[in-house]
Design a protein around this motif. Sequence first.
Motif, mmCIF file in Angstrom:
data_model
loop_
_atom_site.group_PDB
_atom_site.id
_atom_site.type_symbol
_atom_site.label_atom_id
_atom_site.label_comp_id
_atom_site.label_asym_id
_atom_site.label_seq_id
_atom_site.Cartn_x
_atom_site.Cartn_y
_atom_site.Cartn_z
ATOM 1 N N ASP A 1 0.821 -1.210 0.000
ATOM 2 C CA ASP A 1 0.000 0.000 0.000
ATOM 3 C C ASP A 1 0.858 1.264 0.000
ATOM 4 O OD1 ASP A 1 -2.014 -1.825 0.213
ATOM 5 O OD2 ASP A 1 -2.417 -1.454 2.329
ATOM 6 N N TYR A 2 1.915 1.257 0.793
ATOM 7 C CA TYR A 2 2.780 2.433 0.867
ATOM 8 C C TYR A 2 3.360 2.778 -0.500
ATOM 9 C CZ TYR A 2 7.163 4.934 1.261
ATOM 10 O OH TYR A 2 8.194 5.815 1.047
ATOM 11 N N ALA A 3 3.871 1.775 -1.219
ATOM 12 C CA ALA A 3 4.486 2.013 -2.524
ATOM 13 C C ALA A 3 3.474 2.566 -3.522
ATOM 14 C CB ALA A 3 5.106 0.722 -3.051
ATOM 15 N N TYR A 4 2.246 2.063 -3.471
ATOM 16 C CA TYR A 4 1.240 2.511 -4.429
ATOM 17 C C TYR A 4 0.741 3.913 -4.098
ATOM 18 C CZ TYR A 4 1.380 -2.524 -5.153
ATOM 19 O OH TYR A 4 1.818 -3.807 -5.372
ATOM 20 N N TYR B 1 1.026 7.792 5.824
ATOM 21 C CA TYR B 1 0.570 6.404 5.935
ATOM 22 C C TYR B 1 1.644 5.528 6.572
ATOM 23 C CZ TYR B 1 -0.565 1.632 4.580
ATOM 24 O OH TYR B 1 -0.803 0.285 4.604
ATOM 25 N N LEU B 2 2.886 5.712 6.149
ATOM 26 C CA LEU B 2 3.990 4.887 6.655
ATOM 27 C C LEU B 2 4.164 5.053 8.150
ATOM 28 C CD1 LEU B 2 6.353 3.005 5.674
ATOM 29 C CD2 LEU B 2 7.767 5.059 5.685
ATOM 30 N N TRP B 3 4.145 6.279 8.620
ATOM 31 C CA TRP B 3 4.341 6.511 10.050
ATOM 32 C C TRP B 3 3.165 5.987 10.868
ATOM 33 C CZ3 TRP B 3 8.223 8.353 13.184
ATOM 34 C CH2 TRP B 3 9.406 8.721 12.516
ATOM 35 N N ALA B 4 1.947 6.214 10.387
ATOM 36 C CA ALA B 4 0.788 5.699 11.116
ATOM 37 C C ALA B 4 0.816 4.175 11.175
ATOM 38 C CB ALA B 4 -0.506 6.178 10.443
ATOM 39 N N ALA B 5 1.190 3.543 10.069
ATOM 40 C CA ALA B 5 1.221 2.082 10.019
ATOM 41 C C ALA B 5 2.263 1.518 10.966
ATOM 42 C CB ALA B 5 1.482 1.611 8.590
ATOM 43 N N ASN B 6 3.469 2.061 10.942
ATOM 44 C CA ASN B 6 4.575 1.458 11.688
ATOM 45 C C ASN B 6 4.640 1.867 13.150
ATOM 46 O OD1 ASN B 6 6.403 -0.184 9.760
ATOM 47 N ND2 ASN B 6 5.940 1.653 8.595
ATOM 48 N N ILE B 7 3.933 2.910 13.516
ATOM 49 C CA ILE B 7 3.898 3.309 14.923
ATOM 50 C C ILE B 7 2.670 2.757 15.631
ATOM 51 C CG2 ILE B 7 3.830 5.281 16.502
ATOM 52 C CD1 ILE B 7 6.499 4.884 15.101
ATOM 53 N N THR C 1 0.499 -3.023 16.887
ATOM 54 C CA THR C 1 -0.672 -3.488 17.628
ATOM 55 C C THR C 1 -1.201 -4.794 17.046
ATOM 56 O OG1 THR C 1 -2.048 -2.018 16.256
ATOM 57 C CG2 THR C 1 -1.405 -1.223 18.422
ATOM 58 N N THR C 2 -1.185 -4.921 15.724
ATOM 59 C CA THR C 2 -1.633 -6.173 15.100
ATOM 60 C C THR C 2 -0.729 -7.329 15.501
ATOM 61 O OG1 THR C 2 -2.531 -4.978 13.191
ATOM 62 C CG2 THR C 2 -2.107 -7.330 12.903
ATOM 63 N N VAL D 1 11.338 -0.269 2.753
ATOM 64 C CA VAL D 1 11.143 0.507 1.524
ATOM 65 C C VAL D 1 10.918 1.976 1.856
ATOM 66 C CG1 VAL D 1 9.627 0.845 -0.467
ATOM 67 C CG2 VAL D 1 10.295 -1.460 0.206
ATOM 68 N N GLY D 2 10.150 2.258 2.914
ATOM 69 C CA GLY D 2 9.922 3.646 3.303
ATOM 70 C C GLY D 2 11.207 4.342 3.707
ATOM 71 N N ALA D 3 12.055 3.646 4.458
ATOM 72 C CA ALA D 3 13.342 4.223 4.841
ATOM 73 C C ALA D 3 14.242 4.402 3.625
ATOM 74 C CB ALA D 3 14.015 3.331 5.883
ATOM 75 N N ARG D 4 14.156 3.477 2.690
ATOM 76 C CA ARG D 4 14.944 3.584 1.454
ATOM 77 C C ARG D 4 14.556 4.818 0.650
ATOM 78 N NH1 ARG D 4 14.347 -1.481 -2.463
ATOM 79 N NH2 ARG D 4 12.388 -0.411 -2.913
ATOM 80 N N ASN D 5 13.263 5.197 0.771
ATOM 81 C CA ASN D 5 12.783 6.391 0.076
ATOM 82 C C ASN D 5 12.980 7.669 0.878
ATOM 83 O OD1 ASN D 5 11.948 4.782 -2.036
ATOM 84 N ND2 ASN D 5 9.802 4.707 -1.384
ATOM 85 N N GLY D 6 13.571 7.553 2.080
ATOM 86 C CA GLY D 6 13.823 8.730 2.897
ATOM 87 C C GLY D 6 12.665 9.157 3.761
ATOM 88 N N HIS D 7 11.633 8.323 3.913
ATOM 89 C CA HIS D 7 10.474 8.670 4.723
ATOM 90 C C HIS D 7 10.587 8.160 6.155
ATOM 91 C CE1 HIS D 7 7.758 9.225 0.934
ATOM 92 N NE2 HIS D 7 8.618 10.207 1.108
ATOM 93 N N PHE D 8 11.626 7.425 6.474
ATOM 94 C CA PHE D 8 11.980 7.006 7.822
ATOM 95 C C PHE D 8 13.490 7.193 7.956
ATOM 96 C CE2 PHE D 8 8.133 5.450 9.579
ATOM 97 C CZ PHE D 8 8.393 4.964 10.851
ATOM 98 N N PRO D 9 14.038 7.151 9.161
ATOM 99 C CA PRO D 9 15.491 7.290 9.288
ATOM 100 C C PRO D 9 16.239 6.347 8.359
ATOM 101 C CG PRO D 9 14.462 7.337 11.447
ATOM 102 C CD PRO D 9 13.368 7.027 10.464
#
Length: 378
Positions: free
Chosen positions: A105-108, A121-127, A132-133, A339-347
Amino acid sequence: MPSTTKDLASPTEMKLTSAMNGEIDTDTDNGKVKMKKHMGLLEGVAIILGIIFGSGIFISPKGIIEETNSVGLSLVVWVLCGLLSMIGALCYAELGTSIPKSGGDYAYINEAFGALPSFLYLWAANIIFVPTTNAIMGLTFAKYVIQPFFPQCTMPDFGVRLVAACIICFLSFLNGFNVKATVRLQNVFMFCKIGALVLIIIIGVVWMSFGNVDHFQNSFADSTTNPGKIAKAFYSGIFTYSGWNYLNFMTEELKNPFVNLPRAIFISLPLVTGIYVLANMAYLSALTPDELLSSDAIAVTFGNAILGKFAAILPIMVAISAFGGLSVHIMTSSRMLYVGARNGHFPVMLGHLNIKNLTPLPSLIFLINQLLYVRNSS
């Protein structure tokens, strides 16, 4: 699990070393590094079935019949929810072949709407959502593992949480240490889950062959006509089928994704639909709708009604199912974070790979924050 910084490298640093060893593929157009393609069609099917066949079908598939008020309409809703899920899965097959990137979903979202929506989306999902899931799935597994040791008393909360924390750490370690071992383990759990559900179906068929079909008489009597209740029934059904998009989180690790991704979906969703419908028919052959609604662990109640002293096998099936689903969720969610970190959206550190095992080790370690949810759960 290697932990020193020399065992970690960014995709750019790994390009020359790993490509020379033939361990990963390189994209000569943009210089990006891809993890090794180690999953075939069977593994793709195992990923989808592993997350869809969680513990839900064993524990409490009662949301639909609670809203429909009849056996016949509930089975119709199960079938239609399977068809709707198939439509959604086919859309993701198209997305996965058009945008062959890991992250799901993040990539799309990133490709369609840009950096800001995908970043949020990435931050909400991973935090929030992912940990929780994982915590819920770990606690479900722990409860069914511990339950046989406390048959006549309440299970200790500390023991449940401790087992859940240990299993989450173990699966995170396994994912970081050896992807092949994790995938092979997932294949085993896929066959175990299918075998468990087929066993329930066979028991139900045998039970019905003895003439126990009273619960299916006038099966559409008292069916609801309330649009709101029917909509809630469909919501419960769609939720039970959720998970068909998880293979898209690992597209870059799938061999020939343009062929295997659609095929895995074509195989998985019809199989899931058929098994879900037949399993519910098996449950309803032995239990009345009222008994089904009053049960918090339908497979256990079903086993107690038919199997007698052999009913103890069903809690083991639930535990195995929860274990396999947790393994898939940890593996796929770590890829989205990577993938999110690779794109610079996470550390950027979380976008590194373990240079020996080609696994997103920093992302897996980061997701251990799910243990906080286990500790604080009630």
